[in-house]
Design an enzyme around this catalytic site. Structure first.
Site, PDB file in Angstrom:
ATOM      1  N   ASP A   1      -7.019  11.322   7.534  1.00  0.00           N
ATOM      2  CA  ASP A   1      -6.919  10.679   6.212  1.00  0.00           C
ATOM      3  C   ASP A   1      -7.738   9.395   6.194  1.00  0.00           C
ATOM      4  OD1 ASP A   1      -6.170  10.426   3.606  1.00  0.00           O
ATOM      5  OD2 ASP A   1      -4.204   9.543   4.041  1.00  0.00           O
TER       6      ASP A   1
ATOM      7  N   GLY B   1       0.813  -1.202   0.000  1.00  0.00           N
ATOM      8  CA  GLY B   1       0.000   0.000   0.000  1.00  0.00           C
ATOM      9  C   GLY B   1       0.842   1.245   0.000  1.00  0.00           C
ATOM     10  N   SER B   2       0.220   2.348  -0.401  1.00  0.00           N
ATOM     11  CA  SER B   2       0.927   3.603  -0.287  1.00  0.00           C
ATOM     12  C   SER B   2      -0.080   4.652   0.134  1.00  0.00           C
ATOM     13  CB  SER B   2       1.569   3.971  -1.621  1.00  0.00           C
ATOM     14  OG  SER B   2       0.573   4.289  -2.550  1.00  0.00           O
TER      15      SER B   2
ATOM     16  N   LYS C   1       5.407   0.442   7.806  1.00  0.00           N
ATOM     17  CA  LYS C   1       5.107   1.715   7.131  1.00  0.00           C
ATOM     18  C   LYS C   1       6.350   2.582   7.156  1.00  0.00           C
ATOM     19  CE  LYS C   1       1.756   4.810   6.061  1.00  0.00           C
ATOM     20  NZ  LYS C   1       0.381   4.610   5.705  1.00  0.00           N
TER      21      LYS C   1
END
Ligand SMILES: *[C@@H]1O[C@H](CO)[C@@H](O)[C@H](O)[C@H]1NC(C)=O
Ligand SMILES: *[C@@H]1O[C@H](CO)[C@@H](O)[C@H](O)[C@H]1NC(C)=O
Ligand SMILES: *[C@@H]1O[C@H](CO)[C@@H](O)[C@H](O)[C@H]1NC(C)=O
Ligand SMILES: *[C@@H]1O[C@H](CO)[C@@H](O)[C@H](O)[C@H]1NC(C)=O
Ligand SMILES: *[C@@H]1O[C@H](CO)[C@@H](O)[C@H](O)[C@H]1NC(C)=O
Ligand SMILES: *[C@@H]1O[C@H](CO)[C@@H](O)[C@H](O)[C@H]1NC(C)=O
Ligand SMILES: *[C@@H]1O[C@H](CO)[C@@H](O)[C@H](O)[C@H]1NC(C)=O
Ligand SMILES: *[C@@H]1O[C@H](CO)[C@@H](O)[C@H](O)[C@H]1NC(C)=O
Ligand SMILES: *[C@@H]1O[C@H](CO)[C@@H](O)[C@H](O)[C@H]1NC(C)=O
Ligand SMILES: *[C@@H]1O[C@H](CO)[C@@H](O)[C@H](O)[C@H]1NC(C)=O
Ligand SMILES: *[C@@H]1O[C@H](CO)[C@@H](O)[C@H](O)[C@H]1NC(C)=O
Ligand SMILES: CC(=O)N[C@H]1CO[C@H](CO)[C@@H](O)[C@@H]1O
Length: 856
Positions: free
Chosen positions: A670, A542-543, A564
């Site tokens: 977010d 993921g990003s 992460k």
């Protein structure tokens, strides 16, 4: 002109002969039955259970599955194909089966209208079409079926504007009219009294309006269900028809809840005493209790009742099924007299303003299966007598002010399936046996001081609890001495064994990796490099706005973790990173990703490297589930409404915790589907919380975060005010949550091409909200009939998809859209907060799960 007798004879003989050589069908008067069945079969488009394979020419039609013929004349008397998932329309040719007495197509997926040709079946007694996807009106032609006893068409999508007025004038034999769960409007025709044999009249959950006519001619009426309509005008004499029910001496069940009835209940309701066992009067308070000797259910939910719970209720010892006072404004305490309800199965007093302690006498309600006390102001402890309710299946005490610990005895209730104690002030240890073994069956969120429990709950371990009670100090002195001696011996033994073990182990493994992940303080860059195979793109999962996420296996126990790697603009800040990271490690909640450790180091290129290590979630992100991409080989996945509702409740619960339960509110900033991860039990773990604050601290920005400091959230999910540089706020998260709700219901990303101009997801949903909501609902959530209407390619897929039909589904979806819209309004001041959102969502979930509409 006249034929000679001989030629008549020849013709007759030929006909007779033909009758023998030509296969079954084309022979005599019963031929039409055969042809009608073939037409019926033709109009069935899908028969997944292959139930119609016996419907072939090598087999006389009287032997076909679901067919019964009369013995003498070989004509069809019954056509019964219930519960076979058949799809298609009901062929009008069924109207040619003129000897038919029983037509039962319950629980299939028939769509289209009920054919008017059925009106030709003058021998028909039972017409049962329940739980299909039929539309249109109930055909007036049914008045031709003068023998009809049963019309059962509940749970369809019938949407006529009225019940045919003069249909009833011929249906003298009708005993049972059940059309609940449709969309029929108009008023109840006065002529319904013509069907004077009616015993069951269930028109609940439709859109009926107007005045209820006198029903005094229906002398055999046993069950009358008018609930969930728009009946009444809000005026005083709306309930006059109750007086006419005095004539109905066999009445057992009466339901009026969720209508628009004004005025008070007439006193004459007290005269309905003879047989009445179920009374659902949402909105109305009956004036007299105690006379109802047979009353088993009493529903006064969603009323405007205020003051204390009327004590007379507790003298209704006949109450055995349900006492429902849900969603009133009752205050005061729950009286100890509740213990008189020894036969009661379900007690729902949730969503009131009840306070004080839950009386111990609740333990005397030995038949209790469902106990809903959530959403009140109860304080004190959970009575340990709850544990004596051995038949308890659902227990909800959430959103109260309960303190103390969870009675350990609850783990001995074998049938307990659901326990919700979230959002109280409970402390102490969460048991680990019984219902507590299953993380998805219990909810303990929002209690700051609970500890222990099974590991999946992610609570902190309990401090050593062993303490002896004061009063038993002397009496059990002897015991204590023995116990202490034994304990000391055991401890000595254990510690020496451990010492030996550790010494051996240390000799074997290198000292740097001797700890387990749970105890890891920090990991090195090297550890993470190995774990992720050199941060290989194969492991990239993921990003996000704050950096890339890799999957890896971390030594020593080879557990999967997610790493992460933060992309930072500013260098240094090592100390503050570690302290922020430690602070984040202490933010713990069932629905937040657990931060295992962090890494602050220099990578092989000499660059600064900072990373956080999380638990790895095997079911990926919500993004993959909502929008599976075919390239990456994701399986087609379907989340049904129940799952989606659970996910939303979980996310809300996490945000509620971040916003309102932490020492300092944590703003996520977010929130979006790719940050919502799912573990192997499909439990939500929100990730990336607190990173906005972490990254901006590291980047040297002051604590006061504004969207101009590079923290902008993600386009589509970030609230409009961030675009003009407002300070980030919890209400910004609420906006993102609202968008998430709308995305989960419509299946549309807020970033889709169509939302580029003035239109956004919020305004798109708002435009459809009142009138054509169903056109924008994700097709997976639609009942089948609507699904088939969606175009072309989708059609093939949707046929394969599991179909969900749930009477409460429509209401739940509608309410969820309401929440989504209220959270995503443009003006931040008008948005809901997460306290209200979690409460509303829980209510919707409870209603969807356990408040099955009270069908009489
Ligand atoms: C029609 O009925 C006759 C007797 O009335 C019977 O002999 C014949 O088999 C029936 N035909 C079919 C197709 O059932
Ligand atoms: C059923 O009856 C109608 C009207 O009598 C006729 O038009 C139709 O062809 C019949 N259907 C079959 C399958 O015999
Ligand atoms: C016709 O139905 C009979 C009875 O169920 C069955 O045994 C037979 O296989 C069927 N024939 C065909 C061609 O499907
Ligand atoms: C109609 O249905 C009821 C039960 O639903 C059954 O007892 C009765 O026998 C049926 N009548 C006919 C004619 O099949
Ligand atoms: C009933 O539903 C059908 C199909 O969904 C629709 O075509 C028709 O207009 C509806 N009728 C009414 C009165 O709403
Ligand atoms: C009760 O039934 C009688 C006939 O038996 C009728 O005259 C009377 O009007 C009915 N009462 C009501 C309130 O409908
Ligand atoms: C109940 O019925 C009795 C007679 O059957 C009547 O005298 C009385 O007025 C009725 N009570 C009410 C409240 O209508
Ligand atoms: C509820 O009762 C209060 C007074 O107790 C009244 O002001 C309010 O209008 C009522 N609400 C409804 C929906 O009936
Ligand atoms: C309950 O509410 C009423 C007003 O609706 C108030 O007069 C009464 O004092 C309250 N009782 C308690 C115990 O709070
Ligand atoms: C519970 O609340 C009542 C007031 O509603 C208060 O009098 C009582 O002391 C409280 N009990 C506890 C244990 O907090
Ligand atoms: C809950 O209880 C605490 C103390 O026990 C009290 O301070 C708080 O006001 C109570 N909350 C409510 C909503 O009654
Ligand atoms: C035959 C019969 O009972 N007809 C009645 C049907 O209902 C209407 C309206 O209530 C009456 O006027 C008829 O007499």
């Amino acid at each position: 002109m006249a034929f000679p007798p001989i030629s008549i004879l020849i013709i007759c003989l030929t006909l007779l002969w033909l009758q023998h050589i030509i296969p079954p069908a084309s022979a005599s008067g019963n031929e039409s039955d055969y042809l009608a069945l073939l037409k019926f079969q033709e109009s069935i488009s899908s028969d997944p259970n292959k139930i119609l394979s016996s419907w072939n020419a090598s087999n006389h039609y009287c032997n076909w599955h679901g067919i019964t013929c009369g013995h003498k004349h070989q004509r069809i008397t019954e056509l019964k194909l219930q519960g076979y998932d058949l799809r298609g329309i009901i062929s009008p040719h069924v109207g040619n089966l003129s000897f038919l007495r029983n037509l039962n197509l319950d629980t299939n997926y028939f769509h289209g209208e009920i054919p008017a040709e059925l009106g030709r079946l003058f021998r028909l007694q039972n017409l049962s079409l329940m739980d299909n996807a039929l539309t249109g009106e109930i055909p007036i032609n049914l008045k031709g079926c003068t023998q009809l006893r049963v019309i059962s068409a509940s749970l369809n999508q019938l949407n006529g504007t009225r019940l045919p007025n003069n249909m009833f004038s011929t249906l003298f034999n009708l005993q049972d009219l059940e059309i609940a769960g449709n969309q029929i409007s108009g008023s109840i025709p006065t002529s319904i009294s013509n069907s004077s044999s009616l015993q069951i009249l269930d028109i609940s959950d439709n859109y009926f309006v107007g005045k209820v006519p006198s029903l005094g001619y229906l002398k055999d009426l046993r069950r009358l269900n008018l609930a969930f309509n728009n009946l009444g005008s809000g005026s005083n004499n709306d309930l006059g028809f109750i007086t006419s029910l005095e004539n109905c001496s066999k009445l057992e069940a009466l339901s009026l809840s969720s209508n628009n009835f004004g005025g008070n209940l007439p006193n004459s309701i007290a005269n309905l005493t003879t047989q009445l066992s179920e009374l659902y009067l949402g909105g109305k308070i009956p004036p007299i209790f105690g006379k109802w000797k047979y009353l088993a259910s009493l529903d006064l939910s969603e009323n405007n009742l205020s003051g204390a719970i009327p004590l007379q209720i507790f003298s209704l010892s006949s109450l055995s099924k349900l006492l429902d006072l849900f969603h009133n404004s009752l205050n005061g305490s729950l009286p100890i007299e509740v213990g008189n309800l020894k036969a009661l199965g379900t007690l729902d007093i949730s969503e009131n303003h009840l306070s004080g302690e839950i009386p111990r006498t609740i333990g005397e309600c030995k038949s209790m299966e469902n106990l809903y006390l959530q959403g009140n102001l109860f304080n004190g402890t959970m009575p340990s007598s709850l544990a004596s309710l051995k038949g308890l299946i659902h227990l909800d005490l959430s959103q109260n002010n309960l303190s103390g610990s969870i009675p350990i005895g609850l783990q001995n209730i074998l049938v307990l399936e659901y326990l919700n104690v979230s959002f109280n002030m409970l402390d102490g240890e969460v048991p680990t046996q019984g219902v507590f073994r299953n993380a998805s069956a219990i909810s303990v969120a929002g209690n700051n001081k609970l500890c222990g429990g099974i590991p999946k709950l992610h609570l902190s371990p309990c401090p050593c609890p062993v303490k002896f009670k004061k009063q038993s100090k002397y009496r059990h002195l002897k015991f204590m001495v023995i116990i202490i001696c034994v304990a000391v011996c055991v401890c000595l033994l254990l510690s020496s064994i451990l010492a030996i073990y550790w010494r051996r182990k240390r000799n074997k493994t290198s000292s740097s990796t001797a700890q387990t992940i749970g105890q890891l303080r920090m990991v090195s860059y090297q550890n993470l490099h190995i774990a992720t195979e050199g941060f290989s793109t194969v492991n990239l999962i993921g990003s996000g706005s704050f950096g890339l996420v890799y999957k890896g296996r971390l030594e020593p126990d080879n557990k999967f973790v997610a790493v992460k790697v933060l992309n930072l603009q500013k260098k240094g800040a090592n100390k503050s990173f570690i302290s922020e990271c430690n602070a984040l490690k202490n933010v713990r909640h069932r629905n937040l990703v657990k931060i295992l450790t962090c890494c602050s180091s220099i990578d092989y290129k000499g660059q600064e490297f900072k990373a956080l290590v999380f638990e790895y979630m095997s079911n990926g992100s919500l993004e993959n589930w909502l929008h599976p991409s075919s390239e990456s080989g994701d399986l087609p996945r379907t989340l049904d409404l129940d799952r989606r509702l659970n996910i939303l409740c979980d996310v809300a619960s996490a945000l509620h915790y971040l916003h309102h339960e932490c020492e300092q509110p944590i703003i996520h900033c977010d929130l979006k589907p790719s940050n919502i991860l799912l573990d192997e039990d499909m439990i939500v773990h929100v990730s990336d919380f607190g990173l906005a604050s972490l990254v901006s601290t590291l980047n040297g920005v002051s604590k006061k975060l504004t969207s101009t400091t590079g923290i902008k959230g993600t386009i589509g999910y970030a609230p409009p005010e961030y675009g003009i540089g407002s300070e980030i706020s919890t209400l910004g998260d609420v906006y993102s949550f609202g968008i998430l709700v709308l995305e989960m219901l419509t299946g549309r990303r807020p970033t889709e091409e169509m939302f580029k101009g003035g239109l956004n997801l919020h305004s798109y949903v708002k435009a459809a909200y009142t009138n054509n909501l169903w056109e924008i609902v994700d097709s997976i959530l639609l009942p089948m009939q609507v699904q088939e209407k969606t175009k072309s390619a989708m059609e093939e897929i949707s046929i394969e998809e599991p179909i969900h039909k749930h009477p409460n589904e429509e209401k739940a979806i509608h309410s969820l859209f309401g929440i989504g819209l209220a959270c995503s309004v443009e003006s931040s001041k008008e948005r809901l907060n997460m306290i209200d959102v979690t409460r509303d969502l829980n209510r919707i979930r409870n209603a969807f799960r356990s408040h099955e509409i009270s069908r009489v």
